[in-house]
Write an enzyme that holds these catalytic residues in place. Structure first.
Site, PDB file in Angstrom:
ATOM      1  CE  LYS A 129      -6.301  -3.483   4.196  1.00  0.00           C
ATOM      2  NZ  LYS A 129      -7.017  -3.886   5.196  1.00  0.00           N
ATOM      3  CE  LYS A 133      -6.352  -8.469  10.014  1.00  0.00           C
ATOM      4  NZ  LYS A 133      -5.052  -8.190   9.524  1.00  0.00           N
ATOM      5  CB  THR A 134      -4.960 -14.694   7.441  1.00  0.00           C
ATOM      6  OG1 THR A 134      -5.528 -13.371   7.109  1.00  0.00           O
ATOM      7  CG2 THR A 134      -5.568 -15.578   6.223  1.00  0.00           C
ATOM      8  CG  ASP A 136      -8.023  -7.329   6.268  1.00  0.00           C
ATOM      9  OD1 ASP A 136      -7.416  -7.537   7.357  1.00  0.00           O
ATOM     10  OD2 ASP A 136      -7.873  -6.577   5.340  1.00  0.00           O
ATOM     11  CG  HIS A 164      -7.559  -3.825   9.961  1.00  0.00           C
ATOM     12  ND1 HIS A 164      -6.042  -3.470  10.255  1.00  0.00           N
ATOM     13  CD2 HIS A 164      -7.697  -4.590   9.225  1.00  0.00           C
ATOM     14  CE1 HIS A 164      -5.318  -3.974   8.994  1.00  0.00           C
ATOM     15  NE2 HIS A 164      -6.197  -4.897   8.437  1.00  0.00           N
ATOM     16  NE  ARG A 205      -2.131  -1.485   3.664  1.00  0.00           N
ATOM     17  CZ  ARG A 205      -1.765  -0.560   4.331  1.00  0.00           C
ATOM     18  NH1 ARG A 205      -1.592   0.741   4.549  1.00  0.00           N
ATOM     19  NH2 ARG A 205      -0.755  -1.102   5.681  1.00  0.00           N
ATOM     20  CB  SER A 228      -0.623  -6.891   7.098  1.00  0.00           C
ATOM     21  OG  SER A 228      -1.876  -6.257   6.513  1.00  0.00           O
ATOM     22  NE  ARG A 267      -0.892  -8.786   1.673  1.00  0.00           N
ATOM     23  CZ  ARG A 267      -1.495  -8.660   2.798  1.00  0.00           C
ATOM     24  NH1 ARG A 267      -2.595  -9.616   3.049  1.00  0.00           N
ATOM     25  NH2 ARG A 267      -1.028  -7.901   3.722  1.00  0.00           N
TER      26      ARG A 267
END
Length: 532
Positions: free
Chosen positions: A200, A243-244, A258, A219, A60, A239, A324
Site C-alpha cells: 500500500k 474485488k478479488t 487490487d 484501487h 493497516r 477491501s 489473507r
C-alpha cells in the site's frame, strides 16, 4: 555477508545503509522460505505454504501514515487526508532507523511496480523480515534475472517491524510509522509486521506520481474476455467488497485483483500477485484461490491452524477477520501473462451497503459515476483496519481514501475524462445487505451478483427494462434472467416498507452531507447527479 543476485554498482550505501551483519539480495522463493523458517519467522505449512502471524497489527494503520511536507509537494498533497511530517523529523527518523539496522540481517528485493514499461516504477524493498521479502516478491513484479544487473531503484522502501518510533522526536502519532519523502524518494515503515503496508505504500506513491502523466491510478481489480483485451472490465471497491472474488471469473482473463492504472494505451496491473482474504473461503466457491493456500511459498497470514496437522481453519477469526494469503498471479490458471488490458468497456463500482438500501446493480451516467466515485460509499468490513470489528458505514472517496495523496477531484476528473473519451459503461453493484440493514437483513447472494455482472459484461443487461430509482436517480433493471426480481427492488425485500423508506432517507442525507465538501470543485452535471 552478501548473498544473492546484485548489481555491485548500486548497493545499499546509496541510502546510507551501512554496518549490516548480512544482506541478502534478490533471493528467489525457496531461499526466502528457507530463511524465514530458519529465523523462526513462521512455519512451513501443507504444500509448502508459509504460515505467519503478524502479531499486534493484523491490518493497516492509516492514521500512522505521513508525507514529508516539503516545498515540492506543498501545493499538491491533500493535507486534510494525509498527515504531515516535518523534514527535520523525517531526517531524525531516518538516522535512528539506520542506526537500528546496524548489525542486523536484511533482505533486499529489486522489483517493478507496474506492468506497462512506460509507466512502471523501479522500487528497492529493504525488509527486516525474510517473509516480507517473499511477500513483496509475490505482490510486485519481478524483473528477469538478467535485468537485475542494470537495475537502478528510483525509490527505496525500508521496513523495520522491530523499530519503534518516538512520537516526540519523529513527529509521528505513535510508535508505528509509515513516512513518505518525495524529495528523497524514500519510504520508511516501522513497528508493524502487517505485510500489506509494503504494497500500500507503493500504491500511495503511484497514486501521486501517475496523474501527472495523465494516468488514472485505480484501487480496483480488472479482467478481460478471453482473447479480447478490448473487452476489459475494472472493479472499484474497498477491501471486503468483492474485488478479488468477482474479478476471479474462470470465464475471463484476470489482469489483477487490487491496483491498476488506466493510461492512454489501456489498463495495466501495478502488481505481480494477489493478496486475497481467506476468512470463510471455500474450495467449492473459489477453488483456485483456495488452492493457493496449499501452494509452495504462498504467504498465509494470520490464519489459525492445527499445530499438529497444520490444517488451516478458514472460519476461525480469533486472530483477525482479516486473514489473507499472498501468491503470484501465475498461481491462477486464467491470469494474464503480461498484466495488460484495453480501455475498460465496463467500469464497475462495488459497494457493501450495510443499510440494505442500494439495489444489487444500477447503471450510472458519467456524471453519476463521478458522484459515486467521489462518494466511495461502502461499509468497512471487520479486520481490514485496526479497531473495525463489524461493518461500519463509511465514505472513502475514490474507493481508497487512505491511499490518495492528491485531492479527490484530481482522480474524479481523470476518471470522468477517460469514461467520456472511451464511452465506457458504468455500473454500481451492491454486495452488501438486502432485506434489512446489517443485523436484520442478509448478505446479497453471490450467485445473484455473479449473474448480474455476467449480464453487464456480455452486454445483455443493457437490453432489459429499467426503472428510475427514486432515491438516487440511477437506472435499475426491472427483471434479469436467473435473478429473483424481488432482489432488484430493495424495498420489496423489506418486511417493513416504512422502515425501508426511513433508512433510504437517512442514507440519501448522509450522501448529501458527505458530498458537500466536493461541490466547490466539480462541474454542474455532477452537481445535478448529486441531487438525484
Amino acid at each position: 555477508m552478501t548473498t544473492g543476485r546484485v548489481n555491485p554498482a548500486h548497493l545499499l550505501d546509496h541510502q546510507g545503509i551501512t554496518g549490516l551483519r548480512s544482506v541478502h539480495y534478490n533471493l528467489i522463493e525457496p531461499a526466502l522460505v528457507e530463511a524465514a523458517v530458519v529465523r523462526g519467522e513462521g512455519k512451513l505449512g501443507l504444500g509448502g505454504a508459509f504460515l505467519v502471524s503478524t502479531g499486534q497489527f493484523t491490518g493497516r494503520s492509516p492514521k500512522d501514515k505521513f508525507v514529508v511536507r516539503t516545498p515540492s509537494v506543498e501545493d499538491t498533497i491533500w493535507w486534510d487526508n494525509n498527515g504531515a511530517m516535518a523534514p527535520e523529523a523525517f531526517d531524525r527518523l531516518h538516522a535512528d532507523m539506520l542506526d537500528y539496522m546496524k548489525g542486523r540481517d536484511f533482505f533486499v528485493q529489486d522489483l517493478y511496480a507496474g506492468a506497462d514499461p512506460e509507466h512502471r516504477l523501479d522500487v528497492r524493498m529493504v525488509t527486516e523480515l525474510a517473509w516480507h521479502g517473499l511477500f513483496v516478491r509475490h505482490l510486485l513484479r519481478r524483473p528477469a534475472r538478467e535485468e537485475l544487473d542494470s537495475f537502478v531503484p528510483s525509490w527505496t522502501v525500508i521496513n523495520c517491524p522491530g523499530f519503534k518510533a518516538d512520537p516526540a522526536r519523529h513527529g509521528c502519532r505513535t510508535e508505528t510509522v509509515i513516512a513518505m519523502n518525495f524529495d528523497k524518494r524514500l519510504i520508511l515503515i516501522g513497528n508493524t509486521a502487517y505485510a500489506g503496508e509494503n504494497k500500500k505504500s507503493v500504491f500511495t506513491l503511484l497514486n501521486y506520481l501517475l496523474p501527472e502523466k495523465g494516468v488514472m491510478p485505480m484501487h480496483c481489480s480488472a479482467n478481460h474476455a478471453p482473447g479480447k483485451p478490448e473487452e476489459t472490465a475494472v472493479f472499484f471497491g474497498l477491501s471486503g467488497t468483492g474485488k478479488t472474488t468477482l474479478s476471479a471469473d474462470p470465464g475471463r482473463v484476470l489482469i489483477g485483483d487490487d491496483e491498476h492504472g488506466w493510461s492512454d494505451r489501456g489498463t495495466f496491473n501495478f502488481e505481480g500477485g494477489c493478496y486475497a482474504k481467506t476468512i470463510n473461503l471455500r474450495r467449492e466457491a473459489e477453488p483456485e484461490i483456495y488452492d493457493t493456500t496449499h501452494r509452495f511459498a504462498t504467504v498465509v497470514e494470520n490464519m489459525v491452524y492445527d499445530p499438529d496437522t497444520l490444517v488451516l481453519d478458514f472460519d476461525d477469526a480469533s486472530l483477525t477477520e482479516n486473514t489473507r494469503c499472498a501468491y503470484p498471479l501465475e498461481a491462477i490458471s486464467n491470469a494474464s501473462a503480461n498484466g495488460l488490458g484495453g480501455h475498460p468497456k465496463n467500469v464497475i463500482m462495488l459497494t457493501c451497503d450495510a443499510f440494505g438500501v442500494m439495489p444489487p446493480v444500477a447503471r450510472l451516467t458519467p456524471a453519476q459515476a463521478m458522484y459515486h466515485f467521489l462518494s466511495g460509499f461502502t461499509a468497512k468490513t471487520a479486520g481490514t483496519e485496526r479497531g473495525v470489528t463489524e461493518p461500519t458505514p463509511t465514505f472513502s472517496t475514490c474507493f481508497g481514501a487512505p491511499f490518495m495523496p492528491r485531492r479527490p477531484e484530481v482522480y474524479g476528473k481523470l476518471l470522468q475524462e477517460k469514461i467520456a473519451r472511451t464511452g465506457a459503461t458504468c455500473w454500481l453493484v451492491n454486495t452488501g445487505w438486502t432485506g434489512g440493514a446489517y443485523g436484520t437483513g442478509r448478505r446479497m447472494p453471490i450467485q445473484a451478483t455473479r449473474a448480474l455482472l455476467t449480464a453487464a459484461l456480455d452486454g445483455s443487461l443493457a437490453t432489459v427494462p429499467f426503472r428510475k430509482d427514486p432515491n438516487f436517480g440511477f437506472d435499475v433493471p426491472v427483471s434479469v434472467p436467473d435473478v429473483d426480481e424481488t432482489l432488484l427492488n430493495p424495498r420489496d425485500t423489506w418486511a417493513d416498507k416504512a422502515a425501508y423508506d426511513a433508512q433510504a432517507r437517512k442514507l440519501v442525507g448522509m450522501f448529501a452531507e458527505n458530498f458537500g465538501k466536493y461541490v466547490p470543485f466539480i462541474d454542474e452535471d455532477v452537481k445535478a447527479a448529486a441531487l438525484g
